[in-house]
Design a protein around this motif. Structure first.
Motif, PDB file in Angstrom:
ATOM      1  N   MET A   1      34.859   3.039  -7.412  1.00  0.00           N
ATOM      2  CA  MET A   1      34.220   1.720  -7.536  1.00  0.00           C
ATOM      3  C   MET A   1      34.798   0.968  -8.724  1.00  0.00           C
ATOM      4  O   MET A   1      35.005   1.547  -9.787  1.00  0.00           O
ATOM      5  N   GLY A   2      35.084  -0.305  -8.518  1.00  0.00           N
ATOM      6  CA  GLY A   2      35.748  -1.099  -9.532  1.00  0.00           C
ATOM      7  C   GLY A   2      34.834  -1.499 -10.675  1.00  0.00           C
ATOM      8  O   GLY A   2      33.596  -1.458 -10.579  1.00  0.00           O
ATOM      9  N   LEU A   3      35.472  -1.907 -11.781  1.00  0.00           N
ATOM     10  CA  LEU A   3      34.728  -2.314 -12.965  1.00  0.00           C
ATOM     11  C   LEU A   3      33.802  -3.480 -12.685  1.00  0.00           C
ATOM     12  O   LEU A   3      32.714  -3.574 -13.257  1.00  0.00           O
ATOM     13  N   THR A   4      34.217  -4.385 -11.809  1.00  0.00           N
ATOM     14  CA  THR A   4      33.412  -5.573 -11.523  1.00  0.00           C
ATOM     15  C   THR A   4      32.505  -5.400 -10.309  1.00  0.00           C
ATOM     16  O   THR A   4      31.893  -6.370  -9.852  1.00  0.00           O
ATOM     17  N   SER A   5      32.413  -4.176  -9.793  1.00  0.00           N
ATOM     18  CA  SER A   5      31.572  -3.912  -8.623  1.00  0.00           C
ATOM     19  C   SER A   5      30.094  -4.091  -8.950  1.00  0.00           C
ATOM     20  O   SER A   5      29.602  -3.618  -9.981  1.00  0.00           O
ATOM     21  N   LYS A   6      29.370  -4.750  -8.062  1.00  0.00           N
ATOM     22  CA  LYS A   6      27.921  -4.898  -8.234  1.00  0.00           C
ATOM     23  C   LYS A   6      27.218  -3.546  -8.128  1.00  0.00           C
ATOM     24  O   LYS A   6      26.165  -3.338  -8.739  1.00  0.00           O
ATOM     25  N   THR A   7      27.807  -2.634  -7.367  1.00  0.00           N
ATOM     26  CA  THR A   7      27.227  -1.296  -7.238  1.00  0.00           C
ATOM     27  C   THR A   7      27.272  -0.563  -8.574  1.00  0.00           C
ATOM     28  O   THR A   7      26.313   0.109  -8.972  1.00  0.00           O
ATOM     29  N   VAL A   8      28.409  -0.671  -9.282  1.00  0.00           N
ATOM     30  CA  VAL A   8      28.527  -0.033 -10.597  1.00  0.00           C
ATOM     31  C   VAL A   8      27.481  -0.593 -11.548  1.00  0.00           C
ATOM     32  O   VAL A   8      26.814   0.156 -12.279  1.00  0.00           O
ATOM     33  N   LEU A   9      27.316  -1.908 -11.544  1.00  0.00           N
ATOM     34  CA  LEU A   9      26.312  -2.534 -12.411  1.00  0.00           C
ATOM     35  C   LEU A   9      24.909  -2.066 -12.046  1.00  0.00           C
ATOM     36  O   LEU A   9      24.097  -1.740 -12.923  1.00  0.00           O
ATOM     37  N   ALA A  10      24.606  -2.017 -10.749  1.00  0.00           N
ATOM     38  CA  ALA A  10      23.285  -1.586 -10.302  1.00  0.00           C
ATOM     39  C   ALA A  10      23.013  -0.137 -10.706  1.00  0.00           C
ATOM     40  O   ALA A  10      21.905   0.201 -11.157  1.00  0.00           O
TER      41      ALA A  10
ATOM     42  N   GLY B   1      27.162  -4.486 -21.143  1.00  0.00           N
ATOM     43  CA  GLY B   1      28.599  -4.742 -21.128  1.00  0.00           C
ATOM     44  C   GLY B   1      29.122  -5.085 -19.742  1.00  0.00           C
ATOM     45  O   GLY B   1      29.915  -6.014 -19.573  1.00  0.00           O
ATOM     46  N   LEU B   2      28.676  -4.353 -18.738  1.00  0.00           N
ATOM     47  CA  LEU B   2      29.105  -4.627 -17.363  1.00  0.00           C
ATOM     48  C   LEU B   2      28.618  -5.998 -16.904  1.00  0.00           C
ATOM     49  O   LEU B   2      29.354  -6.748 -16.247  1.00  0.00           O
ATOM     50  N   ALA B   3      27.377  -6.349 -17.261  1.00  0.00           N
ATOM     51  CA  ALA B   3      26.840  -7.654 -16.867  1.00  0.00           C
ATOM     52  C   ALA B   3      27.597  -8.787 -17.540  1.00  0.00           C
ATOM     53  O   ALA B   3      27.932  -9.797 -16.909  1.00  0.00           O
TER      54      ALA B   3
END
Length: 373
Positions: A1-10, A57-59
């Motif tokens: 999963m990429g750095l900008t993926s919404k799944t990673v943030l979630a 940080g991700l957000a």
């Protein structure tokens, strides 16, 4: 999963929430003074803090587009090589890598929404390789404009920045499309890229002695490569450049140094002197002339005034460049034939939200100063 993926943030937010709740639930059990309890409390607190900071940080990265991938974050950016198949007759140093539609009604049809092309450019003079996103307006694909050459606006990110953020976060293609549709601007080609052509180093668009010749790449190589492939005019009257933060400094400097390449430039929240720090390294290698000319206030005061139009933006509250911008304006406005305009907001920080408020007026301003051919 990429750095900008919404799944990673979630997942990061979920982990932070669970760890926070777990700390509340298990804290009474870890209230003893033995080493296991102390270790447990320490581990829970550290894990919770790491998860919270990761979520924030991700957000922030998703909102401002600082890094496009894990490799970009870790300084392992690899999107440099461009292979051009010479047997197809493709122009040396230029290749269209992919295409995508513009997010407007009917945008799947290029003659309605235009098209965004991801390209790779290799500078013939500098050897610098860089990807870019090119927005072609709907008129570019319409039969009645088949012989028309279009004005070009080069759009630069800040540092570190990503070219994709210019498309998806700052909405340059959508804004240009809307302005042209409403008759507020002429159809223009946008070339969106990062000024960081030697990642992770921040070269500040300087021709570094013995290093990347970044200024020459943007002033000579890029216009030549684009003119070889797209219907653009060869003269500076049809070329403009705009950027935010570091990109804004670069845009102003390149136009001031190279008025035969660009006739108009916009600096969104720019600064006016290249920094030298851990991200730049030694940009000037002891060359005092090069260092002085990279200082735009010095350049405006000591070099012949170039025949260009400049627009600079700032805000009275929230930007740190307000005083420097007013000082730069005072220097330039008495130095004909250079012309200068300003956008001064009452308040606005150094961020995407502020620049989105300034981009429509800036593109409209550029349109009024560029000619087609």
């Amino acid at each position: 999963m990429g750095l900008t993926s919404k799944t990673v943030l979630a997942l990061a937010i979920l982990a932070a929430t669970l760890l926070f709740l777990g700390t509340i639930v298990f804290w009474p059990r870890l209230a003893r003074r033995n080493w296991r309890a102390v270790g447990g409390r320490t581990a829970l607190l550290l894990a919770t803090q790491v998860a919270v900071f990761a979520s924030v940080g991700l957000a922030v990265n998703q909102s401002f587009g600082f890094y496009a991938s894990w490799d970009d974050l870790l300084g392992k950016e690899t999107d440099q090589g461009v292979v051009v198949d010479q047997s197809t007759g493709a122009h040396r140093g230029f290749q269209v890598l992919s295409t995508q539609s513009v997010d407007v009604p009917g945008g799947h049809l290029p003659r309605v929404g235009g098209q965004i092309q991801k390209i790779g450019v290799v500078g013939k003079k500098t050897g610098i390789t860089s990807p870019a996103y090119v927005y072609l307006p709907p008129e570019y694909f319409q039969r009645q404009y088949a012989k028309r050459a279009f004005p070009v606006v080069v759009v630069l990110t800040g540092y570190p920045g990503t070219a994709q953020a210019l498309v998806s976060k700052l909405d340059f293609p959508d804004t240009a499309h809307k302005l042209a549709r409403d008759g507020r601007a002429q159809p223009m080609i946008l070339v969106m890229m990062r000024p960081t052509v030697a990642p992770p180093r921040d070269t500040e668009c300087v021709d570094v002695p013995g290093g990347p010749q970044t200024e020459t790449f943007f002033a000579r190589d890029l216009p030549a490569a684009l003119a070889s492939h797209y219907r653009v005019g060869p003269g500076p009257g049809g070329w403009g450049i705009i950027g935010d933060s570091t990109g804004g400094y670069c845009a102003l400097k390149i136009a001031m140094h190279h008025p035969r390449a660009y006739t108009a430039a916009v600096g969104l929240s720019p600064y006016y002197k290249a920094p030298v720090d851990a991200t730049t390294g030694d940009l000037f290698q002891g060359d005092k002339r090069l260092e002085r000319e990279a200082d735009l206030e010095w350049y405006a005061e000591n070099r012949p005034a170039p025949d260009v139009s400049l627009l600079v933006t700032t805000s009275r509250h929230g930007e740190t460049n307000y005083a420097a911008t007013m000082r730069f304006v005072d220097l330039v406005k008495v130095r004909a034939p250079t012309r200068i305009s300003t956008i001064v907001l009452e308040s606005g920080g150094h961020n995407f939200n502020t620049w989105r408020r300034e981009i429509p007026a800036s593109l409209e301003w550029l349109s009024q100063r560029l000619t087609d051919h």
